[in-house]
Design a protein around this motif. Structure first.
Motif, PDB file in Angstrom:
ATOM      1  N   VAL A 117      43.230  22.759  -0.464  1.00  0.00           N
ATOM      2  CA  VAL A 117      42.889  21.744  -1.470  1.00  0.00           C
ATOM      3  C   VAL A 117      41.446  21.280  -1.300  1.00  0.00           C
ATOM      4  N   CYS A 118      41.047  20.991  -0.073  1.00  0.00           N
ATOM      5  CA  CYS A 118      39.667  20.535   0.169  1.00  0.00           C
ATOM      6  C   CYS A 118      38.642  21.585  -0.230  1.00  0.00           C
ATOM      7  N   SER A 121      39.046  24.078  -2.330  1.00  0.00           N
ATOM      8  CA  SER A 121      39.089  24.299  -3.781  1.00  0.00           C
ATOM      9  C   SER A 121      38.353  23.200  -4.524  1.00  0.00           C
ATOM     10  N   VAL A 122      38.589  21.954  -4.144  1.00  0.00           N
ATOM     11  CA  VAL A 122      37.906  20.837  -4.802  1.00  0.00           C
ATOM     12  C   VAL A 122      36.401  20.950  -4.599  1.00  0.00           C
ATOM     13  N   TYR A 123      35.986  21.256  -3.386  1.00  0.00           N
ATOM     14  CA  TYR A 123      34.553  21.389  -3.105  1.00  0.00           C
ATOM     15  C   TYR A 123      33.929  22.510  -3.927  1.00  0.00           C
ATOM     16  N   ILE A 136      35.018  23.939  -6.731  1.00  0.00           N
ATOM     17  CA  ILE A 136      35.047  23.655  -8.165  1.00  0.00           C
ATOM     18  C   ILE A 136      33.942  22.669  -8.536  1.00  0.00           C
ATOM     19  N   ASN A 137      33.792  21.612  -7.733  1.00  0.00           N
ATOM     20  CA  ASN A 137      32.725  20.642  -8.015  1.00  0.00           C
ATOM     21  C   ASN A 137      31.346  21.270  -7.894  1.00  0.00           C
ATOM     22  N   THR A 138      31.148  22.099  -6.906  1.00  0.00           N
ATOM     23  CA  THR A 138      29.855  22.738  -6.714  1.00  0.00           C
ATOM     24  C   THR A 138      29.551  23.715  -7.846  1.00  0.00           C
ATOM     25  N   LYS A 187      30.761  23.627 -10.904  1.00  0.00           N
ATOM     26  CA  LYS A 187      30.534  22.882 -12.141  1.00  0.00           C
ATOM     27  C   LYS A 187      29.118  22.323 -12.188  1.00  0.00           C
TER      28      LYS A 187
END
Length: 100
Positions: A85-86, A88-90, A92-94, A96
């Motif tokens: 999860v960590c 993936s979130v990192y 995806i944010n990067t 974007k």
């Protein structure tokens, strides 16, 4: 490039070009730090009173000191899901931010 200062060329040329490599290396470093077992185990073994236990040292104690391999396997799956999860979130944010 003509007339650009060092900082302008750094932020507008260099960093955008190395952003994919930085993303991968940051995710790998997060995983490495999350799983930092040897230094904690060597120095404290999770003691006193389990105050320095991390998920990995707790998992090790469950599996090899208490003989609860099933619970240790469940804890390792939970650790994997947290890292997934960590990361993936990192990423995806990067990614974007990179498209903008």
């Amino acid at each position: 490039m003509d007339g650009a200062s060092y900082w302008q060329s750094l932020f507008h040329i260099t960093i955008p070009l190395v952003k994919p490599s930085l993303t991968v290396s940051t995710v790998l470093n997060i995983i490495y730090v999350f799983n930092s077992f040897p230094i904690i185990w060597t120095m404290t073994k999770g003691d006193p009173a389990n105050r320095t236990d991390t998920l990995v040292t707790y998992l090790y104690k469950l599996a090899f000191y208490n003989g609860k391999q099933g619970q240790a396997a469940a804890v390792s799956v939970i650790g994997f899901l947290i890292l997934l999860v960590c990361a993936s979130v990192y990423m995806i944010n990067t990614l974007k931010k990179g498209e903008q």
